[in-house]
Motif scaffolding. Structure first.
Motif, short mmCIF file in Angstrom:
data_model
loop_
_atom_site.label_atom_id
_atom_site.label_comp_id
_atom_site.label_asym_id
_atom_site.label_seq_id
_atom_site.Cartn_x
_atom_site.Cartn_y
_atom_site.Cartn_z
N MET A 1 0.80 -1.08 0.12
CA MET A 1 -0.23 -0.21 -0.13
C MET A 1 1.44 1.15 -0.06
SD MET A 1 -2.64 1.35 3.32
CE MET A 1 -2.38 2.84 3.44
N THR A 2 0.04 2.27 -0.83
CA THR A 2 1.27 3.34 -1.21
C THR A 2 0.53 4.88 -0.94
OG1 THR A 2 0.87 3.76 -3.36
CG2 THR A 2 2.97 3.04 -1.99
N LEU A 3 0.66 5.85 -0.26
CA LEU A 3 0.09 6.95 -0.41
C LEU A 3 0.03 7.68 -1.39
CD1 LEU A 3 0.88 7.92 3.40
CD2 LEU A 3 -0.75 6.21 2.71
N PRO A 4 -1.08 7.80 -2.03
CA PRO A 4 -1.29 8.46 -3.37
C PRO A 4 -0.64 9.92 -2.89
CG PRO A 4 -3.51 8.01 -2.85
CD PRO A 4 -2.55 7.53 -1.75
N ALA A 5 -0.77 10.97 -1.89
CA ALA A 5 -0.02 11.98 -2.20
C ALA A 5 1.64 11.97 -1.52
CB ALA A 5 -0.46 12.97 -1.00
N ASP A 8 6.55 8.00 -1.63
CA ASP A 8 7.66 7.91 -1.08
C ASP A 8 7.14 7.11 0.49
OD1 ASP A 8 9.27 7.93 -3.69
OD2 ASP A 8 10.02 9.60 -2.84
N ALA A 9 6.52 7.10 0.96
CA ALA A 9 6.41 6.90 2.15
C ALA A 9 5.98 5.53 2.55
CB ALA A 9 4.72 7.57 3.20
N ALA A 10 6.11 4.90 3.15
CA ALA A 10 6.11 2.98 3.23
C ALA A 10 4.62 2.98 4.29
CB ALA A 10 7.64 2.16 3.48
N PRO A 11 3.94 3.53 4.82
CA PRO A 11 3.18 2.90 5.71
C PRO A 11 2.73 1.74 6.60
CG PRO A 11 1.52 3.85 3.72
CD PRO A 11 2.89 3.33 3.55
N LEU A 12 2.79 1.27 5.19
CA LEU A 12 2.14 -0.46 5.88
C LEU A 12 3.10 -1.09 6.97
CD1 LEU A 12 0.28 -2.59 4.17
CD2 LEU A 12 -0.41 -1.30 6.05
N ASP A 13 4.90 -0.77 6.46
CA ASP A 13 5.84 -1.36 7.28
C ASP A 13 6.52 -0.16 8.69
OD1 ASP A 13 6.63 -2.65 5.47
OD2 ASP A 13 8.55 -1.90 4.14
N ALA B 28 17.66 9.21 6.10
CA ALA B 28 17.49 10.29 4.89
C ALA B 28 16.44 9.33 4.95
CB ALA B 28 17.37 9.09 3.63
N ARG B 29 14.90 8.31 5.47
CA ARG B 29 13.90 8.87 6.08
C ARG B 29 13.49 9.30 7.04
NH1 ARG B 29 10.16 6.29 3.00
NH2 ARG B 29 10.40 4.18 2.83
N VAL B 30 14.08 9.57 8.36
CA VAL B 30 13.95 10.05 9.30
C VAL B 30 13.83 12.10 9.03
CG1 VAL B 30 14.85 11.10 11.77
CG2 VAL B 30 14.72 8.25 10.44
N ARG B 31 15.11 12.21 8.64
CA ARG B 31 14.87 13.66 7.86
C ARG B 31 14.16 13.73 7.19
NH1 ARG B 31 19.16 15.97 5.59
NH2 ARG B 31 18.95 17.70 7.16
N GLY B 32 13.28 13.03 6.00
CA GLY B 32 12.44 13.24 5.47
C GLY B 32 10.67 13.52 6.48
N PHE B 33 11.08 12.61 7.33
CA PHE B 33 9.55 12.57 8.07
C PHE B 33 10.13 14.61 9.07
CE2 PHE B 33 8.28 12.76 12.72
CZ PHE B 33 6.96 12.62 12.06
N LEU B 34 10.55 14.72 9.14
CA LEU B 34 11.18 15.74 9.49
C LEU B 34 11.29 17.45 8.70
CD1 LEU B 34 14.51 15.19 12.27
CD2 LEU B 34 11.24 15.86 12.34
N ASP B 35 10.89 16.85 7.51
CA ASP B 35 10.99 17.72 6.06
C ASP B 35 9.73 18.56 6.31
OD1 ASP B 35 12.18 19.16 4.70
OD2 ASP B 35 12.60 18.03 3.42
N PHE B 37 7.94 20.98 6.00
CA PHE B 37 8.11 22.47 5.15
C PHE B 37 8.55 22.15 3.75
CE2 PHE B 37 8.67 24.36 9.19
CZ PHE B 37 7.13 24.75 8.94
N GLY B 38 8.92 20.86 3.54
CA GLY B 38 9.68 20.52 2.33
C GLY B 38 9.29 19.42 1.10
N ASP B 39 10.04 18.22 1.14
CA ASP B 39 9.36 16.92 0.65
C ASP B 39 9.24 15.65 1.76
OD1 ASP B 39 9.11 14.51 -0.65
OD2 ASP B 39 10.99 15.09 -1.64
N TRP B 40 7.85 16.44 2.79
CA TRP B 40 7.60 15.24 3.41
C TRP B 40 7.40 14.09 3.50
CZ3 TRP B 40 2.57 14.39 6.58
CH2 TRP B 40 3.04 13.77 7.82
N ASP B 41 7.94 13.49 4.39
CA ASP B 41 7.44 12.04 3.82
C ASP B 41 7.35 11.01 5.88
OD1 ASP B 41 7.67 8.78 4.78
OD2 ASP B 41 9.92 8.84 3.12
N PRO B 42 5.84 10.59 5.38
CA PRO B 42 4.67 10.37 6.66
C PRO B 42 4.91 9.77 7.31
CG PRO B 42 3.62 10.94 4.54
CD PRO B 42 5.09 10.94 4.13
N THR B 43 6.08 8.73 6.73
CA THR B 43 6.15 6.64 7.15
C THR B 43 6.38 7.47 9.08
OG1 THR B 43 7.95 7.02 5.09
CG2 THR B 43 7.23 4.86 6.74
#
Lengths: 149, 139
Positions: A1-5, A8-13, B28-35, B37-43
């Motif tokens: 599963m990915t998030l459309p917006a 690159d996110a991996a929500p399930l992992d 890289a993923r952790v910094r993406g989460f903190l970003d 105001f930029g290219d946010w990674d919500p993981t």
């Protein structure tokens, strides 16, 4: 599963990993009667804390961290990891060690264990280190300081 | 090995596996989460959310127990005062977290993933902990 917006996110992992972290902290709490706070247990293991559980227990926890990660690496055939260079790592390490001891905790002890307990101290600490982390990344991006390869 | 150490070892093992699966051992993923105001990674929001859900269920169970399952008694933090030291320390920690995308748990866990850099981080972190004892006293 990915998030459309966020492709690159991996929500399930992320959720699975988070549940395992929660189970680990719950085991430490209900089994050993302690907070699973990595900065405190790390300091205890290396003889840099006068409180906390017996040192062999702190060592067992700290040793378990890379072993658990290693099992995941073996089972998954390698996991993605992109690190900064040694300069930022060393500077960050000193700040993390100093800050977590002065602040009595880190992402695990305050962020997971304390926040879920609704500890006021942990909620304040967590909001503070999240805000500082967000501000640091934003500032570094604003001045074009690129630390990842 | 006594029972406390066995429980702690099992907890560390689970914790390290969770960090690796959730992406926390990838700076890289952790910094993406903190970003944000930029290219946010919500993981990482899912990692934190998953852990909080489980622990939110564990605390009410703890309150009904008179002692832990495998050891004598609970030893939990009981401080409630909000001090400048708590805030200043947490702020310093957050700056370090933002610079390299590593906090203590992933630093130790990453010894199995990127040994040289994780070891450098852990060594520097221990130096920072020694510094904390020098500026703030033993505790």
């Amino acid at each position: 599963m990915t998030l459309p917006a966020f492709p690159d996110a991996a929500p399930l992992d992320g959720l699975l990993g988070g549940i395992l972290i929660g189970l680990a902290a719950a085991l430490m709490l209900l089994g050993a009667g302690r907070i699973a706070g990595v900065s405190g247990l790390g300091a205890r293991a290396f003889g840099l804390s006068d409180g906390g559980p017996p040192r062999n227990a702190a060592w067992a926890f700290i040793t378990g961290l890379p072993l658990g990660a290693f099992i995941v690496v073996l089972a998954s055939g390698g996991i993605e990891a992109q690190f900064t260079g040694f300069g930022p790592i060393l500077l960050a390490g000193v700040l993390v060690g100093l800050g977590t001891r002065l602040g009595s905790g880190c992402t695990s002890g305050h962020g997971v264990c304390g926040v879920s307990r609704l500890s006021q101290r942990s909620i304040v600490a967590t909001l503070t280190f999240m805000a500082a982390g967000i501000a640091t990344v934003a500032l570094m991006n604003a001045i074009g300081l690129e630390v990842l390869p | 090995m006594n029972r406390t150490a066995l429980v702690a070892g099992a907890s560390g093992l689970l914790f390290g596996a969770g960090l690796a699966i959730g992406g926390m051992t990838n700076p890289a993923r952790v910094r993406g989460f903190l970003d944000v105001f930029g290219d946010w990674d919500p993981t990482l929001a899912f990692v934190i959310g998953g852990a909080l859900i489980v622990m939110a269920l564990a605390w009410p169970i703890q309150r009904r127990m008179s002692a832990p399952l495998f050891t004598g008694s609970f030893a939990l933090p009981d401080k409630s005062d909000l001090t400048p030291r708590l805030v200043a320390g947490s702020a310093l920690f957050g700056v370090g977290w933002g610079i390299a995308g590593l906090c203590p748990g992933p630093g130790f866990a990453a010894l199995a993933i990127e040994p040289a850099k994780a070891a450098a981080f852990v060594a520097a972190m221990l130096a920072g902990m020694v510094l904390a004892r020098l500026v703030a006293g033993r505790r």
